[in-house]
Motif scaffolding. Structure first.
Motif, PDB file in Angstrom:
ATOM      1  N   ARG A 538       0.829  -1.209   0.000  1.00  0.00           N
ATOM      2  CA  ARG A 538       0.000   0.000   0.000  1.00  0.00           C
ATOM      3  C   ARG A 538       0.859   1.252   0.000  1.00  0.00           C
ATOM      4  O   ARG A 538       0.613   2.211  -0.743  1.00  0.00           O
ATOM      5  CB  ARG A 538      -0.916  -0.006   1.237  1.00  0.00           C
ATOM      6  N   ASP A 539       1.919   1.243   0.848  1.00  0.00           N
ATOM      7  CA  ASP A 539       2.810   2.407   0.916  1.00  0.00           C
ATOM      8  C   ASP A 539       3.538   2.600  -0.410  1.00  0.00           C
ATOM      9  O   ASP A 539       3.720   3.722  -0.875  1.00  0.00           O
ATOM     10  CB  ASP A 539       3.831   2.226   2.050  1.00  0.00           C
ATOM     11  N   ALA A 540       3.974   1.481  -0.986  1.00  0.00           N
ATOM     12  CA  ALA A 540       4.674   1.580  -2.269  1.00  0.00           C
ATOM     13  C   ALA A 540       3.747   2.147  -3.331  1.00  0.00           C
ATOM     14  O   ALA A 540       4.147   2.978  -4.159  1.00  0.00           O
ATOM     15  CB  ALA A 540       5.192   0.206  -2.696  1.00  0.00           C
ATOM     16  N   ALA A 541       2.473   1.720  -3.311  1.00  0.00           N
ATOM     17  CA  ALA A 541       1.518   2.224  -4.303  1.00  0.00           C
ATOM     18  C   ALA A 541       1.291   3.721  -4.117  1.00  0.00           C
ATOM     19  O   ALA A 541       1.210   4.482  -5.086  1.00  0.00           O
ATOM     20  CB  ALA A 541       0.192   1.475  -4.164  1.00  0.00           C
ATOM     21  N   THR A 542       1.199   4.158  -2.857  1.00  0.00           N
ATOM     22  CA  THR A 542       0.993   5.579  -2.574  1.00  0.00           C
ATOM     23  C   THR A 542       2.173   6.410  -3.063  1.00  0.00           C
ATOM     24  O   THR A 542       2.025   7.448  -3.708  1.00  0.00           O
ATOM     25  CB  THR A 542       0.799   5.783  -1.058  1.00  0.00           C
ATOM     26  N   LEU A 543       3.376   5.940  -2.749  1.00  0.00           N
ATOM     27  CA  LEU A 543       4.571   6.672  -3.154  1.00  0.00           C
ATOM     28  C   LEU A 543       4.723   6.684  -4.666  1.00  0.00           C
ATOM     29  O   LEU A 543       5.116   7.683  -5.261  1.00  0.00           O
ATOM     30  CB  LEU A 543       5.803   6.018  -2.510  1.00  0.00           C
ATOM     31  N   LYS A 544       4.423   5.543  -5.259  1.00  0.00           N
ATOM     32  CA  LYS A 544       4.585   5.437  -6.706  1.00  0.00           C
ATOM     33  C   LYS A 544       3.645   6.418  -7.414  1.00  0.00           C
ATOM     34  O   LYS A 544       4.004   7.050  -8.403  1.00  0.00           O
ATOM     35  CB  LYS A 544       4.287   4.004  -7.153  1.00  0.00           C
ATOM     36  N   THR A 545       2.456   6.579  -6.871  1.00  0.00           N
ATOM     37  CA  THR A 545       1.514   7.524  -7.470  1.00  0.00           C
ATOM     38  C   THR A 545       2.061   8.944  -7.395  1.00  0.00           C
ATOM     39  O   THR A 545       1.956   9.729  -8.340  1.00  0.00           O
ATOM     40  CB  THR A 545       0.151   7.443  -6.749  1.00  0.00           C
ATOM     41  N   THR A 557      11.324   4.782 -13.913  1.00  0.00           N
ATOM     42  CA  THR A 557      12.239   5.574 -13.088  1.00  0.00           C
ATOM     43  C   THR A 557      11.737   5.643 -11.651  1.00  0.00           C
ATOM     44  O   THR A 557      12.514   5.546 -10.689  1.00  0.00           O
ATOM     45  CB  THR A 557      12.394   6.993 -13.666  1.00  0.00           C
ATOM     46  N   ALA A 558      10.421   5.821 -11.482  1.00  0.00           N
ATOM     47  CA  ALA A 558       9.844   5.880 -10.132  1.00  0.00           C
ATOM     48  C   ALA A 558      10.084   4.568  -9.382  1.00  0.00           C
ATOM     49  O   ALA A 558      10.469   4.563  -8.202  1.00  0.00           O
ATOM     50  CB  ALA A 558       8.348   6.188 -10.230  1.00  0.00           C
ATOM     51  N   ASP A 559       9.854   3.440 -10.066  1.00  0.00           N
ATOM     52  CA  ASP A 559      10.095   2.132  -9.446  1.00  0.00           C
ATOM     53  C   ASP A 559      11.550   1.970  -9.036  1.00  0.00           C
ATOM     54  O   ASP A 559      11.868   1.476  -7.954  1.00  0.00           O
ATOM     55  CB  ASP A 559       9.701   1.010 -10.417  1.00  0.00           C
ATOM     56  N   LYS A 560      12.444   2.394  -9.925  1.00  0.00           N
ATOM     57  CA  LYS A 560      13.879   2.261  -9.660  1.00  0.00           C
ATOM     58  C   LYS A 560      14.270   3.029  -8.398  1.00  0.00           C
ATOM     59  O   LYS A 560      14.979   2.510  -7.525  1.00  0.00           O
ATOM     60  CB  LYS A 560      14.669   2.766 -10.856  1.00  0.00           C
ATOM     61  N   LEU A 561      13.796   4.258  -8.279  1.00  0.00           N
ATOM     62  CA  LEU A 561      14.152   5.088  -7.126  1.00  0.00           C
ATOM     63  C   LEU A 561      13.535   4.541  -5.828  1.00  0.00           C
ATOM     64  O   LEU A 561      14.189   4.480  -4.785  1.00  0.00           O
ATOM     65  CB  LEU A 561      13.696   6.526  -7.359  1.00  0.00           C
ATOM     66  N   LEU A 562      12.263   4.147  -5.906  1.00  0.00           N
ATOM     67  CA  LEU A 562      11.592   3.665  -4.695  1.00  0.00           C
ATOM     68  C   LEU A 562      12.146   2.317  -4.230  1.00  0.00           C
ATOM     69  O   LEU A 562      12.214   2.033  -3.039  1.00  0.00           O
ATOM     70  CB  LEU A 562      10.083   3.554  -4.948  1.00  0.00           C
ATOM     71  N   LYS A 564      15.196   1.358  -4.486  1.00  0.00           N
ATOM     72  CA  LYS A 564      16.503   1.562  -3.870  1.00  0.00           C
ATOM     73  C   LYS A 564      16.429   2.371  -2.580  1.00  0.00           C
ATOM     74  O   LYS A 564      17.070   2.038  -1.582  1.00  0.00           O
ATOM     75  CB  LYS A 564      17.438   2.252  -4.856  1.00  0.00           C
ATOM     76  N   PHE A 565      15.599   3.437  -2.554  1.00  0.00           N
ATOM     77  CA  PHE A 565      15.618   4.351  -1.411  1.00  0.00           C
ATOM     78  C   PHE A 565      14.397   4.220  -0.499  1.00  0.00           C
ATOM     79  O   PHE A 565      14.333   4.876   0.542  1.00  0.00           O
ATOM     80  CB  PHE A 565      15.741   5.800  -1.916  1.00  0.00           C
ATOM     81  N   LYS A 566      13.425   3.439  -0.892  1.00  0.00           N
ATOM     82  CA  LYS A 566      12.284   3.038  -0.064  1.00  0.00           C
ATOM     83  C   LYS A 566      11.250   4.139   0.184  1.00  0.00           C
ATOM     84  O   LYS A 566      10.106   3.830   0.496  1.00  0.00           O
ATOM     85  CB  LYS A 566      12.759   2.489   1.303  1.00  0.00           C
ATOM     86  N   SER A 567      11.601   5.400   0.143  1.00  0.00           N
ATOM     87  CA  SER A 567      10.629   6.457   0.428  1.00  0.00           C
ATOM     88  C   SER A 567      10.984   7.724  -0.339  1.00  0.00           C
ATOM     89  O   SER A 567      12.145   7.969  -0.684  1.00  0.00           O
ATOM     90  CB  SER A 567      10.573   6.756   1.930  1.00  0.00           C
ATOM     91  N   ILE A 580      21.742  12.830 -10.225  1.00  0.00           N
ATOM     92  CA  ILE A 580      22.258  12.688 -11.596  1.00  0.00           C
ATOM     93  C   ILE A 580      22.830  11.296 -11.799  1.00  0.00           C
ATOM     94  O   ILE A 580      22.635  10.664 -12.855  1.00  0.00           O
ATOM     95  CB  ILE A 580      23.315  13.778 -11.879  1.00  0.00           C
ATOM     96  N   GLU A 581      23.544  10.776 -10.764  1.00  0.00           N
ATOM     97  CA  GLU A 581      24.115   9.422 -10.872  1.00  0.00           C
ATOM     98  C   GLU A 581      23.025   8.370 -11.003  1.00  0.00           C
ATOM     99  O   GLU A 581      23.199   7.347 -11.662  1.00  0.00           O
ATOM    100  CB  GLU A 581      24.968   9.120  -9.629  1.00  0.00           C
ATOM    101  N   GLU A 582      21.865   8.607 -10.391  1.00  0.00           N
ATOM    102  CA  GLU A 582      20.790   7.615 -10.394  1.00  0.00           C
ATOM    103  C   GLU A 582      19.935   7.666 -11.657  1.00  0.00           C
ATOM    104  O   GLU A 582      19.596   6.636 -12.229  1.00  0.00           O
ATOM    105  CB  GLU A 582      19.890   7.805  -9.149  1.00  0.00           C
ATOM    106  N   VAL A 583      19.558   8.919 -12.106  1.00  0.00           N
ATOM    107  CA  VAL A 583      18.569   9.010 -13.190  1.00  0.00           C
ATOM    108  C   VAL A 583      19.013   9.888 -14.358  1.00  0.00           C
ATOM    109  O   VAL A 583      18.253  10.066 -15.322  1.00  0.00           O
ATOM    110  CB  VAL A 583      17.220   9.535 -12.637  1.00  0.00           C
ATOM    111  N   GLY A 584      20.214  10.449 -14.260  1.00  0.00           N
ATOM    112  CA  GLY A 584      20.673  11.336 -15.343  1.00  0.00           C
ATOM    113  C   GLY A 584      20.368  12.793 -15.050  1.00  0.00           C
ATOM    114  O   GLY A 584      19.532  13.138 -14.202  1.00  0.00           O
ATOM    115  N   LYS A 585      21.005  13.687 -15.797  1.00  0.00           N
ATOM    116  CA  LYS A 585      20.931  15.121 -15.513  1.00  0.00           C
ATOM    117  C   LYS A 585      19.528  15.673 -15.760  1.00  0.00           C
ATOM    118  O   LYS A 585      18.990  16.459 -14.965  1.00  0.00           O
ATOM    119  CB  LYS A 585      21.949  15.875 -16.369  1.00  0.00           C
ATOM    120  N   ALA A 586      18.880  15.262 -16.845  1.00  0.00           N
ATOM    121  CA  ALA A 586      17.576  15.832 -17.206  1.00  0.00           C
ATOM    122  C   ALA A 586      16.509  15.472 -16.173  1.00  0.00           C
ATOM    123  O   ALA A 586      15.770  16.343 -15.690  1.00  0.00           O
ATOM    124  CB  ALA A 586      17.158  15.350 -18.591  1.00  0.00           C
TER     125      ALA A 586
END
Length: 607
Positions: A538-545, A557-562, A564-567, A580-586
């Motif tokens: 449920r928390d993951a779904a809330t954050l992902k939204t 990208t959202a899945d990748k960040l969540l 790894k960093f959980k929140s 930038i290291e995680e998702v690029g400069k843009a």
């Protein structure tokens, strides 16, 4: 575990070694015995049916058994005697003939006599022993009497009585066993020399008498008295064979305390031997529960102080199997011997403490097994199962206002959690909060997979819920052609009612039953496991939204960040370089702008 079963369990872990065993009632020692094989001897008390009434009464009162290992049967004899005299067990008086081990006594009188006795009298006489081996004592006594012409009469050989001619020589004088001091035929100085050599023999110092016999043997041979020389040679051989086995340990080791310790993760085991005048007069083995991760030295140090106080030890020497620095014992030496008789004594203590640890660990493991079997047998009896439920699985559904429906299954093997077999389930075929259809889905998925993998099926399946959930679980098993291959029950929410298929009335199990306690434990475990999973989803779904609402940031990208960093909070704490290291400069710039826009209204409202 019943008292009888507990004793039988203790007996199964006794060693096949020589030693002594102690029987206890609720608090005190009631019997001490010796044995060449401790386990066989103790087992005989409980296996034989032809005991007399006194022995039967003893066995009836036994609540606990302890033992001490020794190196030989003769050691066991003496240790048994010492413990009997020290503790005066009730049933040793009833079951034995009252005899104690004998001593050799050199009487305190003019022209002392040498005689065996079982009673020590404080009259100035010298006592040697006690002798665990009666034959060895008689050999020494016979040897001394053959070599030294000592009187055996009880006359009062005072100078006045001898001078007055009150006594006449007896047969012992005429056959050469006595020199006749009663009539003044032997002087007191020569007799005293004999007594001094006898004391050397009885003290274990054979150097002086051996030299004496060897000189006499050589002289007799030179004088061609070959029969006398041969007789003296035989005496020398007997002296060589003789050992002072009247003590458990070297007679030179006097007034020593011996402590050894062995431990495991939960407990420490300590053995204490007290040595006085070459004899072990006390043995004690104890278990100490660890409170923290203490070292052996940290546990042993206070236990040495406590046990020395309890047993009023005044020993000035302590032997241990691990260094114990800082003991507050002035004038007492504490050593870890590496060689010699002291090392052998320490090894005897270590042998006892290792047996204690092994016995306790084995009994704990066995006790756990017995408890588990008892619980499973109780479940089999309460639910009228056809086989022992060694493998039980419990299912539960979890959703929050119809969102994110999930299910969980926990597995218990031999009445213990098998966490590697726990499973989570995302509900795939059911829309909305429908516990019945959800139960059908997860039961179907679970056992279809077990069948496909050729895995073993549980003997019992539990569903958390009443008749509705139970009926859907039964339907799932029937559709899989597994109905009848495992028992299925449903547990009502209050856990007082258990539903079984094809019976409209619930089954009530005693609230104190171990079966019910295990069911409750499984229900609590499956709730915990399922709710934890549901919350994380449920928390993951809330954050992902929240992240996927950011324009320019896709779900990958959202899945990748969540992942790894959980929140989102932790993502906001990242620096620009880290993003930038995680998702690029843009995409990093998009996130930073988004976070900055979120904070601006809050800042404005606070101004």
């Amino acid at each position: 575990m019943a008292a009888k079963e507990h004793l039988q369990e203790q007996i199964r872990h006794l060693p096949h070694r020589p030693g002594i065993y102690k029987f206890f009632d609720d608090e005190t020692i009631i019997y001490v015995g010796k044995a060449i094989d401790i386990r066989k001897r103790v087992s005989s008390y409980f296996s034989k049916q032809d005991h007399n009434k006194k022995t039967q009464q003893l066995v009836k009162n036994i609540r606990r058994i302890e033992f001490t290992i020794v190196d030989s049967e003769s050691d066991a004899f003496l240790l048994e005697n010492n413990l009997i005299k020290e503790n005066q067990p009730k049933y040793n008086i009833l079951l034995k003939d009252g005899k104690t081990y004998p001593y050799l006594c050199i009487t305190n009188e003019r022209f002392p006599r040498l005689l065996p006795t079982r009673n020590k009298i404080n009259d100035g006489s010298r006592y040697y022993g006690p002798y665990a081996n009666l034959t060895a004592m008689n050999v020494v006594l016979e040897l001394i009497r053959a070599l030294y012409p000592l009187r055996t009469c009880t006359y009062n050989l005072s100078p006045e009585n001898v001078a007055a001619g009150k006594f006449k020589v007896c047969l012992e004088y005429h056959i050469g066993n006595c020199k006749g001091p009663c009539e003044g035929h032997q002087d007191e100085e020569t007799y005293a020399q004999y007594i001094q050599q006898i004391r050397s023999i009885l003290s274990g110092n054979l150097t002086v008498p051996k030299a004496y016999f060897r000189e006499r043997m050589t002289a007799a041979a030179q004088e061609q008295q070959y029969e006398l020389a041969h007789a003296l040679k035989q005496k020398l051989d007997r002296l060589d064979d003789f050992q002072a086995k009247s003590t458990v340990v070297n007679a030179a080791l006097s007034n020593i305390d011996v402590f050894s310790i062995a431990s495991n993760e939960k407990s420490a085991f300590i053995n204490y031997l007290k040595v006085m005048n070459g004899s072990i007069i006390l043995t004690q083995s104890i278990e100490v529960q660890k409170k923290l991760d203490e070292t052996d030295a940290e546990i042993l140090a206070p236990m040495i102080m406590q046990m020395r106080t309890e047993f009023e030890s005044q020993s000035r020497e302590i032997l241990v199997n691990t260094d114990v620095p800082g003991l507050p014992l002035a004038g007492v030496t504490v050593t870890v011997p590496q060689i010699g008789d002291k090392r052998k004594l320490l090894e005897l203590s270590i042998k006892n403490v290792l047996y204690l640890r092994k016995e306790k660990e084995s009994m704990n493991d066995r006790s756990k097994d017995v408890n588990e079997v008892r619980i499973m047998e109780g479940i089999k009896r309460d639910l009228r199962l056809t086989e022992l439920p060694k493998h039980i699985e419990c299912f539960d559904n979890s959703n929050f206002q119809g969102d994110n429906p999930v299910a969980a299954m926990v597995c218990f093997r031999n009445a213990k959690p098998s966490k590697k077999d726990y499973r989570h389930y995302h509900i795939k075929t059911v829309v909305g909060p429908n516990d019945f259809d959800s139960m059908y889905e997860v039961v179907t998925r679970r056992y279809r997979r077990l069948v496909d993998e050729g895995a073993s099926l549980p003997q019992l399946v539990i569903v958390d819920g009443g008749k509705g959930q139970l009926s859907m679980a039964v339907k799932a098993l029937k559709d899989l052609n597994l109905w009848g291959q495992m028992a299925v029950i449903g547990i009502a929410k209050r856990l007082e009612e258990i539903y079984v298929p094809n019976d409209p009335l619930p089954l009530y199990i005693d609230k104190k039953s171990e079966s019910l306690r295990l069911f409750q434990r499984m229900r609590d475990e499956v709730h915990r496991f399922g709710i934890t999973f549901h919350r994380s989803r449920r928390d993951a779904a809330t954050l992902k939204t929240e992240l996927t609402d950011v324009k320019g940031l896709g779900p990958v990208t959202a899945d990748k960040l969540l992942t790894k960093f959980k929140s989102v909070k932790k993502i906001k704490e990242l620096t620009e370089l880290q993003l930038i290291e995680e998702v690029g400069k843009a995409k990093a710039r998009i996130l930073l702008d988004y976070f900055s826009q979120q904070e601006t209204p809050a800042a404005s409202s606070g101004s």
